[in-house]
Design an enzyme around this catalytic site. Structure first.
Site, PDB file in Angstrom:
ATOM      1  N   ALA A   1       0.820  -1.219   0.000  1.00 22.49           N
ATOM      2  CA  ALA A   1       0.000   0.000   0.000  1.00 22.49           C
ATOM      3  C   ALA A   1       0.856   1.273   0.000  1.00 22.49           C
ATOM      4  CB  ALA A   1      -0.945  -0.007   1.199  1.00 22.49           C
TER       5      ALA A   1
ATOM      6  N   HIS B   1       3.720   1.685  -1.660  1.00 25.81           N
ATOM      7  CA  HIS B   1       4.023   1.927  -3.078  1.00 25.81           C
ATOM      8  C   HIS B   1       2.800   2.503  -3.800  1.00 25.81           C
ATOM      9  CE1 HIS B   1       6.980  -1.519  -2.465  1.00 25.81           C
ATOM     10  NE2 HIS B   1       7.756  -0.550  -2.906  1.00 25.81           N
TER      11      HIS B   1
ATOM     12  N   GLN C   1      22.806  -2.202  -5.283  1.00 29.23           N
ATOM     13  CA  GLN C   1      22.595  -1.521  -3.990  1.00 29.23           C
ATOM     14  C   GLN C   1      22.580  -2.501  -2.825  1.00 29.23           C
ATOM     15  OE1 GLN C   1      18.678   0.142  -5.430  1.00 29.23           O
ATOM     16  NE2 GLN C   1      18.025  -0.252  -3.342  1.00 29.23           N
TER      17      GLN C   1
ATOM     18  N   ASP D   1      12.499   5.899   3.348  1.00 30.91           N
ATOM     19  CA  ASP D   1      13.937   5.954   3.066  1.00 30.91           C
ATOM     20  C   ASP D   1      14.331   7.430   2.941  1.00 30.91           C
ATOM     21  OD1 ASP D   1      14.431   2.999   2.617  1.00 30.91           O
ATOM     22  OD2 ASP D   1      12.821   3.389   1.197  1.00 30.91           O
TER      23      ASP D   1
ATOM     24  N   GLN E   1      17.759   8.226   1.573  1.00 28.57           N
ATOM     25  CA  GLN E   1      17.793   7.976   0.126  1.00 28.57           C
ATOM     26  C   GLN E   1      17.241   9.170  -0.639  1.00 28.57           C
ATOM     27  OE1 GLN E   1      16.579   4.193  -1.932  1.00 28.57           O
ATOM     28  NE2 GLN E   1      14.615   5.203  -2.141  1.00 28.57           N
TER      29      GLN E   1
ATOM     30  N   SER F   1       8.510  -3.930   2.030  1.00 28.63           N
ATOM     31  CA  SER F   1       8.468  -5.274   1.431  1.00 28.63           C
ATOM     32  C   SER F   1       9.164  -6.260   2.349  1.00 28.63           C
ATOM     33  CB  SER F   1       9.154  -5.262   0.066  1.00 28.63           C
ATOM     34  OG  SER F   1       8.543  -4.304  -0.768  1.00 28.63           O
TER      35      SER F   1
HETATM   36  O1  PAF Z   1      13.526   2.646  -2.607  1.00 27.01           O
HETATM   37  C1  PAF Z   1      13.683   1.689  -3.385  1.00 27.01           C
HETATM   38  O2  PAF Z   1      12.836   0.799  -3.513  1.00 27.01           O
HETATM   39  C2  PAF Z   1      14.955   1.592  -4.194  1.00 27.01           C
HETATM   40  O3  PAF Z   1      16.058   1.999  -3.476  1.00 27.01           O
HETATM   41  C3  PAF Z   1      14.872   2.328  -5.551  1.00 27.01           C
HETATM   42  C4  PAF Z   1      14.676   3.835  -5.352  1.00 27.01           C
HETATM   43  C5  PAF Z   1      13.722   1.771  -6.363  1.00 27.01           C
HETATM   44  C6  PAF Z   1      16.175   2.138  -6.332  1.00 27.01           C
HETATM   45  O4  PAF Z   1      16.429   0.791  -6.600  1.00 27.01           O
END
Ligand code: PAF
Length: 282
Positions: free
Chosen positions: A35, A37, A61, A150, A153, A186
Site C-alpha cells: 500500500a 508503493h 545496492q 527511506d 535515500q 516489502s
Molecule cells: O527505494 C527503493 O525501492 C529503491 O532503493 C529504488 C529507489 C527503487 C532504487 O532501486
C-alpha cells in the site's frame, strides 16, 4: 498497460509520449508492491499524463552479505496492481539488461551517505544513485515519486538531482503505516509472527521522542538515550543499528533539536533490519 523489459524499449516508448506532448511521471520500485508503493503510484498518476512504474531489484545496492537473493518478488501481482492503479507502462528488466558485464560508472553523494544507513551499508547509496539516474535518463520524467521511509535515500537523490541539473522534480510521500504503526516495507514479510506483533514499539519510540521534544527536551544525546531505553524495555532482543538526530536535508548530526530535525532509526530484530523516521519540529 505495456510491460517493457529493455532500456531501449523504455526509451522509445517515453520518447514517443514526449513527442506527442505528454508529461511523464516515474515511480521507481523494487517490486513486491504494498500500500505504501500504491500511495506513490496514486500521487504520480495525478501529476502527469503518462505513468511508468519500474520494478527492478537493483543488485548494485545490495552488499555481499545482504538479502538480494531472498528479496521478495512477485511480478504478476505487481503488474496487476500497477495496472489497477493506472500505470501506462511497467519497466521490469533483468539485471543483465541494466548493467553491462563491464559496467564501470558510479554516481555517489558521499557527504550525505556517510552516516545512518550508509555507515552499515557502504555501497548501498552508490547503487541507488546509479540506478535512479539511469532510470531518469531513460524515462526523462517530469516528476519522480519516492517514499519518505527511506528519508536518507530521498535526501541523497534530491542532492544528486540538484548537483547534476536533472530536469525531473523529485517528490517525497509520507510513510504509509499498518494500523498498529509499523512502517510498510516489502521486508516486513521476513518477520516472524511474534516479531511482527512487537515491532510497532519502534514507531511508539519515535512518537515518545516527539512528545519529549514537545515537553521541552532539546538535547539530542538525552533523547537518544531515552529512545535506546525504550527499545531495551519493549524489544529486549532488538539491536539498534543507529538512532540519529540529523538535519533533514544535509543529514548532518545535530546536538540540539531546536529546529526541524529528523530522527532516523534502524533496528535489527532477529535477522530483519527495520528503518523508520520522524520529523521533529524543534
Ligand atoms: O527505494 C527503493 O525501492 C529503491 O532503493 C529504488 C529507489 C527503487 C532504487 O532501486
Amino acid at each position: 498497460m505495456d510491460l517493457l523489459n529493455t532500456p531501449a524499449a523504455l526509451r522509445i516508448q517515453c520518447r514517443q509520449w514526449r513527442k506527442q506532448g505528454h508529461s511523464i511521471a516515474l515511480v521507481p520500485t523494487m517490486g513486491f508492491l504494498h500500500a505504501g508503493h500504491m500511495s506513490l503510484i496514486d500521487e504520480a498518476r495525478k501529476r502527469a499524463d503518462k505513468l511508468v512504474v519500474s520494478v527492478f531489484v537493483n543488485p548494485t545496492q545490495f552488499g555481499p552479505n545482504e538479502d538480494l537473493d531472498r528479496y521478495p518478488r512477485d511480478l504478476p501481482r505487481d503488474l496487476k496492481l500497477a495496472e489497477e492503479h493506472g500505470a501506462d507502462a511497467v519497466f521490469a528488466p533483468e539485471p543483465g539488461a541494466m548493467y553491462e558485464p563491464d559496467h564501470a560508472t558510479w554516481v555517489e553523494v558521499p557527504e550525505l551517505a556517510k552516516g545512518l544507513c550508509g555507515a552499515s551499508r557502504p555501497i548501498h547509496f552508490r547503487g541507488v544513485c546509479t540506478v535512479v539516474l539511469k532510470l531518469l535518463n531513460l524515462v526523462q520524467p517530469d516528476v519522480a515519486v519516492f517514499g519518505q521511509k527511506d528519508w536518507q535515500q530521498l535526501a541523497i537523490l534530491k542532492r544528486m538531482a540538484r548537483d547534476l541539473n536533472l530536469d525531473a522534480e523529485l517528490v517525497g510521500m509520507p510513510i504509509f503505516r499498518e494500523a498498529d504503526g509499523l512502517a510498510m516495507s516489502s521486508r516486513n514479510v521476513y518477520l516472524t509472527g511474534d516479531e511482527r506483533a512487537r515491532v510497532p514499539a519502534i514507531r511508539q519510540g519515535l512518537l515518545l521522542m516527539q512528545q519529549r521534544v514537545k515537553d521541552g527536551e532539546t538535547d539530542a544525546e538525552q533523547l537518544g538515550l531515552m529512545f535506546r531505553r525504550h527499545i531495551a524495555d519493549t524489544l529486549p532482543d532488538a539491536r539498534i543499528d543507529y538512532a540519529a538526530f540529523v538535519h533533514p536535508e544535509s543529514m548532518a548530526p545535530v546536538a540540539r533539536v531546536d529546529k526541524a530535525t529528523l530522527l532516523a532509526v534502524a533496528v535489527f530484530i532477529g535477522k530483519v533490519r527495520l528503518i523508520d523516521n520522524i520529523l521533529l519540529e524543534g
